[in-house]
Enzyme design. Structure first.
Site, PDB file in Angstrom:
ATOM      1  N   TRP A 116       0.502  -1.284  -0.186  1.00 35.41           N
ATOM      2  CA  TRP A 116      -0.243   0.197  -0.035  1.00 35.41           C
ATOM      3  C   TRP A 116       0.665   1.554   0.048  1.00 35.41           C
ATOM      4  O   TRP A 116       0.772   2.098  -0.762  1.00 35.41           O
ATOM      5  CB  TRP A 116      -1.627   0.048   1.245  1.00 35.41           C
ATOM      6  CG  TRP A 116      -1.987   1.312   1.076  1.00 35.41           C
ATOM      7  CD1 TRP A 116      -3.168   1.360   0.349  1.00 35.41           C
ATOM      8  CD2 TRP A 116      -2.026   2.043   2.161  1.00 35.41           C
ATOM      9  NE1 TRP A 116      -3.553   3.197   0.466  1.00 35.41           N
ATOM     10  CE2 TRP A 116      -2.689   3.511   1.500  1.00 35.41           C
ATOM     11  CE3 TRP A 116      -0.995   2.448   3.259  1.00 35.41           C
ATOM     12  CZ2 TRP A 116      -2.990   4.669   2.083  1.00 35.41           C
ATOM     13  CZ3 TRP A 116      -1.288   3.917   3.721  1.00 35.41           C
ATOM     14  CH2 TRP A 116      -1.681   4.647   2.798  1.00 35.41           C
ATOM     15  N   GLY A 175      17.357  -5.529   6.010  1.00 36.03           N
ATOM     16  CA  GLY A 175      16.777  -4.561   7.385  1.00 36.03           C
ATOM     17  C   GLY A 175      17.071  -5.736   9.010  1.00 36.03           C
ATOM     18  O   GLY A 175      16.996  -6.801   8.912  1.00 36.03           O
ATOM     19  N   ASN A 220      14.657  -6.326  11.011  1.00 37.51           N
ATOM     20  CA  ASN A 220      12.901  -7.116  10.870  1.00 37.51           C
ATOM     21  C   ASN A 220      13.068  -8.364   9.884  1.00 37.51           C
ATOM     22  O   ASN A 220      12.397  -8.834  10.450  1.00 37.51           O
ATOM     23  CB  ASN A 220      12.100  -6.469  10.622  1.00 37.51           C
ATOM     24  CG  ASN A 220      11.964  -5.173  11.777  1.00 37.51           C
ATOM     25  OD1 ASN A 220      12.701  -5.481  12.892  1.00 37.51           O
ATOM     26  ND2 ASN A 220      10.866  -4.092  12.038  1.00 37.51           N
ATOM     27  N   GLU A 240      21.128  -8.263   7.894  1.00 42.69           N
ATOM     28  CA  GLU A 240      21.982  -8.565   8.828  1.00 42.69           C
ATOM     29  C   GLU A 240      21.610 -10.333   9.782  1.00 42.69           C
ATOM     30  O   GLU A 240      20.715  -9.896  10.171  1.00 42.69           O
ATOM     31  CB  GLU A 240      21.321  -7.385   9.519  1.00 42.69           C
ATOM     32  CG  GLU A 240      21.711  -6.140   8.815  1.00 42.69           C
ATOM     33  CD  GLU A 240      20.518  -4.779   9.757  1.00 42.69           C
ATOM     34  OE1 GLU A 240      20.787  -4.759  10.340  1.00 42.69           O
ATOM     35  OE2 GLU A 240      20.669  -4.501   8.670  1.00 42.69           O
ATOM     36  N   MET A 279      27.971   0.747   9.373  1.00 44.67           N
ATOM     37  CA  MET A 279      26.291   1.717  10.011  1.00 44.67           C
ATOM     38  C   MET A 279      27.707   1.663  11.325  1.00 44.67           C
ATOM     39  O   MET A 279      27.776   0.583  12.639  1.00 44.67           O
ATOM     40  CB  MET A 279      25.638   0.052  10.546  1.00 44.67           C
ATOM     41  CG  MET A 279      24.689  -0.046   9.019  1.00 44.67           C
ATOM     42  SD  MET A 279      23.764  -1.363   9.186  1.00 44.67           S
ATOM     43  CE  MET A 279      24.426  -2.588   8.741  1.00 44.67           C
ATOM     44  N   THR A 280      28.506   2.709  11.496  1.00 46.20           N
ATOM     45  CA  THR A 280      29.286   3.266  12.470  1.00 46.20           C
ATOM     46  C   THR A 280      28.353   3.634  13.851  1.00 46.20           C
ATOM     47  O   THR A 280      28.307   5.178  13.545  1.00 46.20           O
ATOM     48  CB  THR A 280      30.144   4.083  11.924  1.00 46.20           C
ATOM     49  OG1 THR A 280      29.300   4.939  11.544  1.00 46.20           O
ATOM     50  CG2 THR A 280      31.445   2.504  12.068  1.00 46.20           C
ATOM     51  N   ASP A 321      25.513   2.531  17.046  1.00 44.42           N
ATOM     52  CA  ASP A 321      24.221   1.118  17.956  1.00 44.42           C
ATOM     53  C   ASP A 321      25.977   0.185  18.359  1.00 44.42           C
ATOM     54  O   ASP A 321      25.610  -0.941  18.522  1.00 44.42           O
ATOM     55  CB  ASP A 321      23.644   0.076  16.798  1.00 44.42           C
ATOM     56  CG  ASP A 321      22.250   1.460  16.435  1.00 44.42           C
ATOM     57  OD1 ASP A 321      22.218   1.619  16.842  1.00 44.42           O
ATOM     58  OD2 ASP A 321      21.750   0.343  15.765  1.00 44.42           O
ATOM     59  N   TRP A 362      21.645   7.139   9.292  1.00 48.15           N
ATOM     60  CA  TRP A 362      20.753   6.252   9.490  1.00 48.15           C
ATOM     61  C   TRP A 362      20.051   7.014   9.926  1.00 48.15           C
ATOM     62  O   TRP A 362      19.991   7.334  11.196  1.00 48.15           O
ATOM     63  CB  TRP A 362      21.147   5.290   9.744  1.00 48.15           C
ATOM     64  CG  TRP A 362      19.254   4.338  10.392  1.00 48.15           C
ATOM     65  CD1 TRP A 362      18.914   4.703  11.648  1.00 48.15           C
ATOM     66  CD2 TRP A 362      18.959   3.675   9.479  1.00 48.15           C
ATOM     67  NE1 TRP A 362      17.339   4.030  11.388  1.00 48.15           N
ATOM     68  CE2 TRP A 362      17.179   3.910  10.301  1.00 48.15           C
ATOM     69  CE3 TRP A 362      18.840   3.634   7.936  1.00 48.15           C
ATOM     70  CZ2 TRP A 362      16.675   2.680   9.527  1.00 48.15           C
ATOM     71  CZ3 TRP A 362      17.943   2.386   7.273  1.00 48.15           C
ATOM     72  CH2 TRP A 362      16.672   2.371   8.043  1.00 48.15           C
TER      73      TRP A 362
END
Ligand SMILES: *[C@@H]1O[C@H](CO)[C@@H](O)[C@H](O)[C@H]1NC(C)=O
Ligand SMILES: *[C@@H]1O[C@H](CO)[C@@H](O)[C@H](O)[C@H]1NC(C)=O
Length: 528
Positions: free
Chosen positions: A75, A108, A110, A150, A215-216, A218, A368
């Site tokens: 959608w 990602g 999830n 991931e 992803m530098t 977390d 991000w």
């Protein structure tokens, strides 16, 4: 070459090719589910400021068991059944900036690792994946594809160590097919060396991608038992007696990837536009590495404890009293208020990080993600963090640029709101962030509209085909002429036409058009 010489060179050569060749990238991830956020948290394609990004990445699509790339939210992505058509709108942004590149991201947090492990291990499924990825990219006008698996050999991987070579093989095959169409290929990767070492063959796979989005962030979060920074540049306060290699830092990650053979001109430094929040065990012990007992404050729009968008946090800093601190070793700020502890990045820490990273001659910066910058300029000017990035990369950055020259009409009068999806971030730590994990929200439990204060409770939405747009007698709530159990929310679409979205009341409640709620059948007064 100094700036003056460069300037002269530009004038002389007219084409300015020296500068163009070295232009730094600003890769902007867009978490598309921000469209569902309410109020000032809502961020649709039209809010994207194309001046501030060289590459835009649409997140996320997924894959099915056959490895075929699929929309996870038809959608939102597609025009069918009165959908929001965001794939097309996203790519239409290029009308206003022909140099802009768009990519579609798969995976990602999830999506997990299992399906990708299975896909990458099978020649047939890899072929399904590559063929369908290219088809989707070409059909909607993207310039490339971004893989966010991931992680290979991580989390719920099926084939474990075999993923490492299979990931390389997948990218090799993708490169060959992508080149036939002149498409870009990038990958988002876990940054910390101690983790990346078990996920990737760095020299092997990086030869097949255009960009490696590091992803530098977390690095520390509410999953740890003590406070720590989300994205420290260096080893900071509280770690004085710990070896440098034993602390997650941006600097160490950069060094690791370069040492391992990732070409510097492909390496893109990730910058978080959000903070990580902790609850202190003891309000009086509130430095870095102070005992923490779980996730701290959540933002009103991202609604995930342990995580807060910069747009959400800057408003709290502006209206509440916080003790603002700076870790002069790690080069990042943090803030304390009673038992609340928040690690975040601000324009200053971003400038320092980028300046440091530029000495390695990396390709540029990645964010991000764009929808948690202060895009409405509620705290200072709009997009303060993204502007700080552009400035640190030596790009022109006007102080007042209007939000994206809009190609699209956003529906501002009526908004169907779902339970916010969890902030889909990725961890580079070995421990899993419990706060951002797994749950994909099911159906919206509630619909609200900004035109009425009465929420319709106990309903579920479907995006099934509405019989005809004639059900939209007015903007907002409309009864379903064929059923008492359902109703429509009519939203002004892009062409000035009301677009119906059908919702179903839970159990056997009936739609009550007078009170705009799902009500008991004997009170709802439905005459169908
Ligand atoms: C990919 O994984 C499968 C399953 O473990 C394995 O049989 C195969 O050899 C792997 N391929 C490569 C290139 O490592
Ligand atoms: C249900 O309908 C009755 C009768 O019109 C009304 O009094 C009541 O407020 C309605 N319920 C809700 C939750 O609005």
């Amino acid at each position: 070459m100094n700036k003056l010489n460069l300037f002269v060179l530009c004038i002389l050569t007219v084409t300015c090719s020296y500068v163009a060749a070295k232009e730094k990238v600003v890769v902007c991830y867009y978490g598309t589910w921000a469209t569902y956020r309410h109020g000032d948290g809502q961020f649709d394609v039209a809010q994207i400021n194309t001046d501030l990004c060289t590459h835009l990445i649409y997140t996320f699509v997924g894959i099915n068991n056959q490895g075929v790339v699929i929309s996870l939210d038809p959608w939102l992505d597609l025009p069918d059944n009165w959908g929001r058509d965001n794939f097309r709108k996203f790519n239409a942004l290029k009308q206003y900036k022909p140099s802009l590149k768009t990519l579609l991201a798969v995976g990602g947090w999830n999506e997990g690792s299992a399906k990708y492990s299975v896909m990458a291990a099978s020649p047939t499924l890899r072929n399904n994946f590559i063929t369908s990825a290219i088809e989707m990219v070409l059909k909607y006008g993207f310039d490339g594809f971004d893989i966010d698996w991931e992680y290979p050999n991580g989390r719920d991987s099926v084939y474990g160590k075999a993923d490492i070579d299979n990931f390389t093989l997948l990218l090799k095959e993708m490169r060959a097919e992508f080149d036939k169409h002149g498409l870009l290929l990038s990958a988002a990767v876990a940054a910390a060396g101690s983790v990346a070492a078990s996920y990737y063959n760095i020299p092997a796979f990086t030869q097949y991608v255009d960009y490696v989005n590091l992803m530098t962030y977390d690095m520390y979060g509410a999953w740890d038992s003590v406070t720590g920074h989300n994205a420290p540049l260096h080893k900071g306060q509280g770690d004085e007696n710990v070896a440098r290699e034993n602390v997650f830092t941006v600097d160490l990650a950069l060094e690791y990837w370069l040492q391992q053979g990732c070409p510097a001109d492909k390496l893109v430094l990730g910058i978080p536009l959000y903070g990580r929040t902790f609850q202190l065990t003891n309000a009086n012990n509130n430095g870095v590495r102070a005992p923490a007992s779980g996730a701290g404050i959540a933002g009103p729009w991202t609604a995930t404890s342990g995580f807060i968008g910069y747009n959400e946090f800057c408003l709290r800093l502006k209206t509440e009293s916080w003790d603002l601190r700076y870790d002069s070793l790690a080069k990042v700020p943090y803030a304390v208020q009673g038992r609340n502890w928040v690690s975040y990045d601000d324009p200053n820490s971003i400038a320092v990080k980028i300046e440091h990273a530029l000495q390695y001659n990396i390709a540029g910066a990645m964010i991000w993600s764009i929808e948690t910058d202060d895009f409405r300029g509620k705290c200072a000017g709009d997009f303060p963090l993204l502007r700080a990035i552009n400035q640190a990369l030596g790009k022109y950055s006007a102080t007042t640029t209007p939000a994206a020259s809009s190609t699209t009409t956003t529906s501002t009068t009526t908004t169907t709101t779902t339970t916010p999806k969890p902030a889909q971030t990725s961890t580079t730590t070995t421990s899993q962030p419990t706060t951002t994990s797994t749950t994909t929200t099911t159906q919206p439990a509630q619909t609200t509209t900004t035109t009425t204060s009465r929420p319709a409770t106990s309903s579920t939405s479907t995006t099934t085909l509405a019989p005809s747009s004639s059900v939209c007698q007015r903007e907002g709530f409309n009864p379903d002429p064929t059923s008492c159990n359902s109703f429509y929310v009519c939203v002004m679409g892009g062409y000035g036409v009301l677009v119906p979205h059908r919702f179903t009341c839970s159990a056997d409640l009936h739609w009550d058009q007078q009170n705009l709620v799902c009500n008991y059948s004997h009170q709802a007064n439905c005459k169908n």
